[in-house]
Design a protein around this motif. Structure first.
Motif, PDB file in Angstrom:
ATOM      1  N   ARG A 100       0.788  -1.238   0.000  1.00 58.49           N
ATOM      2  CA  ARG A 100       0.000   0.000   0.000  1.00 58.49           C
ATOM      3  C   ARG A 100       0.819   1.286   0.000  1.00 58.49           C
ATOM      4  NH1 ARG A 100      -2.882  -3.548   2.648  1.00 58.49           N
ATOM      5  NH2 ARG A 100      -1.847  -3.105   4.611  1.00 58.49           N
ATOM      6  N   SER A 101       2.143   1.208  -0.037  1.00 54.27           N
ATOM      7  CA  SER A 101       2.912   2.448  -0.077  1.00 54.27           C
ATOM      8  C   SER A 101       3.009   2.955  -1.508  1.00 54.27           C
ATOM      9  CB  SER A 101       4.316   2.233   0.469  1.00 54.27           C
ATOM     10  OG  SER A 101       5.040   3.452   0.375  1.00 54.27           O
ATOM     11  N   ARG A 102       3.049   4.271  -1.660  1.00 59.18           N
ATOM     12  CA  ARG A 102       3.223   4.839  -2.994  1.00 59.18           C
ATOM     13  C   ARG A 102       4.686   5.214  -3.244  1.00 59.18           C
ATOM     14  NH1 ARG A 102      -0.647   9.629  -3.376  1.00 59.18           N
ATOM     15  NH2 ARG A 102      -0.633   9.539  -1.108  1.00 59.18           N
ATOM     16  N   PHE A 103       5.557   4.796  -2.313  1.00 61.53           N
ATOM     17  CA  PHE A 103       6.985   5.087  -2.430  1.00 61.53           C
ATOM     18  C   PHE A 103       7.764   3.788  -2.316  1.00 61.53           C
ATOM     19  CE2 PHE A 103       4.788   8.593  -0.447  1.00 61.53           C
ATOM     20  CZ  PHE A 103       5.169   9.652  -1.259  1.00 61.53           C
ATOM     21  N   THR A 104       8.921   3.731  -2.950  1.00 63.70           N
ATOM     22  CA  THR A 104       9.759   2.554  -2.734  1.00 63.70           C
ATOM     23  C   THR A 104      10.347   2.652  -1.331  1.00 63.70           C
ATOM     24  OG1 THR A 104      11.786   3.553  -3.559  1.00 63.70           O
ATOM     25  CG2 THR A 104      10.389   2.444  -5.176  1.00 63.70           C
ATOM     26  N   ALA A 105      10.795   1.499  -0.830  1.00 59.62           N
ATOM     27  CA  ALA A 105      11.331   1.468   0.530  1.00 59.62           C
ATOM     28  C   ALA A 105      12.550   2.383   0.653  1.00 59.62           C
ATOM     29  CB  ALA A 105      11.693   0.041   0.914  1.00 59.62           C
ATOM     30  N   LEU A 106      13.356   2.454  -0.401  1.00 63.46           N
ATOM     31  CA  LEU A 106      14.542   3.316  -0.335  1.00 63.46           C
ATOM     32  C   LEU A 106      14.158   4.793  -0.294  1.00 63.46           C
ATOM     33  CD1 LEU A 106      17.107   1.550  -2.672  1.00 63.46           C
ATOM     34  CD2 LEU A 106      17.198   1.796  -0.180  1.00 63.46           C
ATOM     35  N   PHE A 107      13.093   5.145  -1.007  1.00 64.83           N
ATOM     36  CA  PHE A 107      12.636   6.531  -0.930  1.00 64.83           C
ATOM     37  C   PHE A 107      12.111   6.820   0.466  1.00 64.83           C
ATOM     38  CE2 PHE A 107       9.817  10.099  -1.158  1.00 64.83           C
ATOM     39  CZ  PHE A 107      10.481  10.980  -2.008  1.00 64.83           C
ATOM     40  N   GLU A 108      11.362   5.879   1.035  1.00 64.92           N
ATOM     41  CA  GLU A 108      10.835   6.078   2.383  1.00 64.92           C
ATOM     42  C   GLU A 108      11.968   6.278   3.376  1.00 64.92           C
ATOM     43  OE1 GLU A 108       7.549   4.186   4.193  1.00 64.92           O
ATOM     44  OE2 GLU A 108       6.773   3.400   2.315  1.00 64.92           O
ATOM     45  N   ARG A 109      13.022   5.519   3.172  1.00 64.56           N
ATOM     46  CA  ARG A 109      14.165   5.625   4.069  1.00 64.56           C
ATOM     47  C   ARG A 109      14.781   7.028   4.004  1.00 64.56           C
ATOM     48  NH1 ARG A 109      17.984   1.770   6.338  1.00 64.56           N
ATOM     49  NH2 ARG A 109      19.798   3.004   6.899  1.00 64.56           N
ATOM     50  N   LEU A 110      14.958   7.511   2.780  1.00 58.71           N
ATOM     51  CA  LEU A 110      15.497   8.864   2.619  1.00 58.71           C
ATOM     52  C   LEU A 110      14.550   9.895   3.243  1.00 58.71           C
ATOM     53  CD1 LEU A 110      17.498  10.936   1.266  1.00 58.71           C
ATOM     54  CD2 LEU A 110      15.874  10.985  -0.646  1.00 58.71           C
ATOM     55  N   ALA A 111      13.253   9.708   2.982  1.00 54.67           N
ATOM     56  CA  ALA A 111      12.269  10.656   3.513  1.00 54.67           C
ATOM     57  C   ALA A 111      12.329  10.699   5.036  1.00 54.67           C
ATOM     58  CB  ALA A 111      10.869  10.277   3.039  1.00 54.67           C
ATOM     59  N   ILE A 112      12.505   9.524   5.649  1.00 56.71           N
ATOM     60  CA  ILE A 112      12.588   9.455   7.115  1.00 56.71           C
ATOM     61  C   ILE A 112      13.826  10.218   7.595  1.00 56.71           C
ATOM     62  CG2 ILE A 112      13.049   7.865   9.032  1.00 56.71           C
ATOM     63  CD1 ILE A 112      11.159   5.880   7.410  1.00 56.71           C
ATOM     64  N   ASP A 113      14.936  10.045   6.879  1.00 55.09           N
ATOM     65  CA  ASP A 113      16.154  10.782   7.262  1.00 55.09           C
ATOM     66  C   ASP A 113      15.937  12.293   7.151  1.00 55.09           C
ATOM     67  OD1 ASP A 113      17.483   8.477   7.800  1.00 55.09           O
ATOM     68  OD2 ASP A 113      18.539   8.374   5.887  1.00 55.09           O
ATOM     69  N   VAL A 114      15.325  12.724   6.069  1.00 55.58           N
ATOM     70  CA  VAL A 114      15.113  14.163   5.876  1.00 55.58           C
ATOM     71  C   VAL A 114      14.136  14.700   6.917  1.00 55.58           C
ATOM     72  CG1 VAL A 114      14.226  15.928   4.288  1.00 55.58           C
ATOM     73  CG2 VAL A 114      15.661  14.079   3.412  1.00 55.58           C
ATOM     74  N   LEU A 115      13.042  13.965   7.129  1.00 52.55           N
ATOM     75  CA  LEU A 115      12.035  14.413   8.097  1.00 52.55           C
ATOM     76  C   LEU A 115      12.584  14.436   9.526  1.00 52.55           C
ATOM     77  CD1 LEU A 115       9.022  12.540   6.541  1.00 52.55           C
ATOM     78  CD2 LEU A 115       8.988  14.979   7.097  1.00 52.55           C
ATOM     79  N   SER A 116      13.578  13.596   9.798  1.00 52.41           N
ATOM     80  CA  SER A 116      14.177  13.608  11.141  1.00 52.41           C
ATOM     81  C   SER A 116      15.010  14.853  11.353  1.00 52.41           C
ATOM     82  CB  SER A 116      15.095  12.405  11.349  1.00 52.41           C
ATOM     83  OG  SER A 116      14.469  11.234  10.987  1.00 52.41           O
TER      84      SER A 116
END
Ligand SMILES: [Zn+2]
Length: 416
Positions: A100-116
């Motif tokens: 159900r994600s609209r992002f690949t796992a690697l994109f999610e990982r980057l997004a989590i780093d940026v959002l942190s």
């Protein structure tokens, strides 16, 4: 190397998945990549792992992937479905994204780093995602992290209330004092608020609680007593909150005295509010002269301040007996001070003294989570656009929950 092969490597795709085609749209600054699988491949049922042939394919879907240079990169694929004799027709798990994600796992990982590292608004600009997408990513990360968290007892808890936004809306925060993380956040500060935390714990986890640092707040106490075995030995009315009450009392004395002095044309206390709130050793050097002068001026505020400073010593004793002796002397002084706000706090603490002195058994205080408090303060400041309390909760878990936020797949693809 062909572009399809290049992207197979970049995406970390492994057999039976390959890249069928890559399209570059320069004007839109997009790269579109289509993944396909080899015929005849067998797929595990997502429920039971049974290997099965393809039954059919779901409609093509698109996942946002890490940019290729400045080009926003999208992965397209039609997810295969299997027909399990036990679980029926199911879509198989894809190696690059969570269901159900609209992002690949690697994109999610980057997004989590940026959002942190930055505010939600900042992250939307860096990642070129929408506000709602950013919150969705955070929410998913928190859900994932909380689900993966091992259910073990937290021996030292801190319970605290937090005012949110303006007005009188509160939240209850339960912290792990050893780890400096937030275990639980919920609305309001009633007995029922804290109840919602305790009911999530197993009997072993409840028994494993050794001490709880908390303010003298009846609703919290009621909840603790109702759920935690031998609560009366474990509750510690903590130094941090008691000193907060005392500091407030000093400020009330100052306000009243200032009003009276002013009526007589005496402006000595004008602009002195913050001088009295510092602990003695934290007073900035530039204020020292003025403060010494005020302190020696036989003002009521000066007396209240001295009483406050002396109360702090209570927690510096090694033994409960010595602390009790200090308390008796202090209590006499405070209650004979004729400073009504000070007397009031002294009596309140006295009523709860047993659970103040439990400190000497457990040595816990919410002040240990002061670092956490300032972190939450930052989260709150970045919250200018939180819009609702649920977002604030997500952000607290995201930044202060000590959770593993990454999707599992993302760790498989990145070596090390
Ligand atoms: Zn199955």
């Amino acid at each position: 190397m062909r572009d399809t092969e290049l992207y197979r490597h970049l995406l970390g795709l492994e057999s039976p998945w390959t890249v069928a085609r890559v399209e570059l749209k320069v004007a839109k600054q997009h790269v579109d990549v289509w993944a396909e699988h080899a015929d005849g491949a067998q797929w595990p049922c997502p429920e039971c792992g049974r290997l099965l042939a393809v039954y059919d394919h779901a409609e093509e879907r698109v996942w946002r992937h890490l940019d290729s240079c400045q080009f926003m990169t999208y992965l397209h694929a039609a997810p295969p479905r299997i027909s399990c004799p036990e679980h029926g027709v199911r879509q198989v798990r894809l190696p690059w994204a969570e269901p159900r994600s609209r992002f690949t796992a690697l994109f999610e990982r980057l997004a989590i780093d940026v959002l942190s590292e930055t505010s939600v608004l900042g992250a939307t600009r860096i990642l070129r995602i929408s506000w709602d997408e950013a919150w969705l990513l955070m929410e998913r990360a928190v859900k994932r992290g909380r689900a993966a968290k091992r259910q073990r007892a937290v021996p030292h808890l801190g319970v605290d209330e937090k005012a949110i936004a303006k007005g009188h809306r509160y939240m209850t925060l339960v912290c792990n004092l050893d780890a400096g993380t937030v275990e639980y956040v919920t609305d309001d500060r009633k007995t029922s608020s804290l109840d919602t935390y305790f009911v999530t714990l197993s009997p072993e986890q409840l028994k494993g609680i050794e001490a709880i640092a908390v303010d003298m707040w009846e609703p919290y106490l009621n909840s603790i007593r109702a759920h935690v075995p031998e609560a009366d030995d474990k509750v510690v009315f903590d130094r941090f909150h008691i000193m907060q009450h005392m500091t407030k009392a000093v400020d009330t004395v100052r306000k009243r005295e200032h009003r009276n002095l002013r009526a007589e044309g005496d402006e000595r206390l004008t602009g002195s509010k913050y001088l009295w709130l510092y602990s003695h050793e934290n007073l900035p050097e530039r204020h020292e002269d003025r403060f010494e002068e005020l302190r020696c001026a036989h003002l009521k505020t000066g007396r209240a301040w001295a009483i406050k400073e002396s109360l702090r010593d209570l927690w510096s004793y090694c033994h409960r007996g010595w602390a009790e002796r200090h308390w008796r002397r202090w209590y006499f002084w405070a209650t004979h001070s004729r400073l009504e706000p000070v007397v009031k706090v002294a009596k309140m603490v006295h009523r709860h003294l047993d659970n103040v002195l439990t400190y000497f058994k457990h040595r816990v205080t919410n002040a240990a989570s002061e670092g956490l408090n300032s972190k939450i303060q930052t989260v709150k400041q970045m919250a200018c656009g939180f819009r609702n309390a649920d977002h604030f909760k997500i952000a607290i878990y995201f930044h202060c929950g000590g959770l593993d936020l990454y999707p599992a797949q993302a760790t498989h693809v990145i070596p090390g």
